[in-house]
Design an enzyme around this catalytic site. Structure first.
Site, mmCIF file in Angstrom:
data_model
loop_
_atom_site.group_PDB
_atom_site.id
_atom_site.type_symbol
_atom_site.label_atom_id
_atom_site.label_comp_id
_atom_site.label_asym_id
_atom_site.label_seq_id
_atom_site.Cartn_x
_atom_site.Cartn_y
_atom_site.Cartn_z
ATOM 1 N N CYS A 77 5.821 -0.149 7.150
ATOM 2 C CA CYS A 77 5.476 1.004 6.318
ATOM 3 C C CYS A 77 6.660 1.353 5.429
ATOM 4 O O CYS A 77 7.808 1.306 5.882
ATOM 5 C CB CYS A 77 5.143 2.191 7.220
ATOM 6 N N LEU A 78 6.378 1.713 4.178
ATOM 7 C CA LEU A 78 7.451 2.091 3.256
ATOM 8 C C LEU A 78 8.145 3.384 3.703
ATOM 9 O O LEU A 78 9.241 3.679 3.232
ATOM 10 C CB LEU A 78 6.910 2.239 1.832
ATOM 11 N N GLY A 108 0.826 -1.196 0.000
ATOM 12 C CA GLY A 108 0.000 0.000 0.000
ATOM 13 C C GLY A 108 0.859 1.244 0.000
ATOM 14 O O GLY A 108 2.019 1.210 0.437
ATOM 15 N N HIS A 157 -4.382 1.373 7.711
ATOM 16 C CA HIS A 157 -3.030 1.946 7.702
ATOM 17 C C HIS A 157 -2.933 3.104 6.697
ATOM 18 O O HIS A 157 -2.424 4.182 7.015
ATOM 19 C CB HIS A 157 -2.035 0.834 7.347
ATOM 20 N N GLU A 158 -3.431 2.866 5.480
ATOM 21 C CA GLU A 158 -3.283 3.885 4.430
ATOM 22 C C GLU A 158 -4.197 5.082 4.679
ATOM 23 O O GLU A 158 -3.802 6.225 4.439
ATOM 24 C CB GLU A 158 -3.560 3.277 3.049
HETATM 25 ZN ZN ZN Z 1 2.532 3.458 5.659
#
Ligand code: ZN
Length: 158
Positions: free
Chosen positions: A88-89, A46, A130-131
């Site tokens: 998370c990215l 995501g 999350h997003e």
């Molecule tokens: Zn994230």
């Protein structure tokens, strides 16, 4: 299409509330395409627009069942609970335990500005939460139970 730079935790753009998208302009369409490409290149499930520095309510997700584009998404129902690792990215190499609903229903608009609803369980429910949190300037680290830990290269990050 182009890969965009993913902003990292500590960048203030990740703490801001994003604005609704009113219409699909060529720039928005390009942003959607770039975000999908950026998410796949980073092996994420995501990505939210503020993570590429754009304060708009736009999210892309792929939990292995194909790309999902959510414009102005909103959670309209939840059920149950799941507790598990989340990453998370914008914070690569780390994960932490977060409790989320087991089932989440969202309303959103697609890239033709058509409203739709979508249900998710397990990883998809977690990704929705999350997003959408990113769109309000929140990171999962605010919700972590205990300490963040390192993840190995193979683990998926959201
Ligand atoms: Zn994230």
């Amino acid at each position: 299409m182009a890969i965009r730079m993913i902003r990292q935790l500590g960048d203030e753009v990740l703490t801001k509330k994003c604005k609704e998208i009113k219409e699909i302009t060529p720039r928005i369409q390009e942003l959607v395409d770039d975000m999908l490409e950026t998410m796949y290149e980073a092996n994420g499930v995501g990505l939210a627009a503020p993570q590429v520095g754009i304060l708009k309510r736009l999210v892309v997700i792929d939990v292995g069942e194909g790309p999902i584009v959510l414009i102005n998404p909103r959670i309209i129902a939840t059920k149950g609970e799941q507790t598990g690792d989340e990453g998370c990215l914008s914070l690569p190499g780390k994960a932490g335990v977060v409790t989320r609903p087991a089932y989440v229903k969202v309303e959103a608009w697609n890239d033709k500005m058509e409203r739709f609803e979508m249900e998710g369980e397990a990883l998809l429910a977690r990704a929705f939460c999350h997003e959408i949190d990113h769109l309000d300037g929140h990171m999962y680290v605010e919700k972590v139970e205990g300490e963040l830990h390192d993840v190995t290269y193979e683990e998926e990050e959201e």
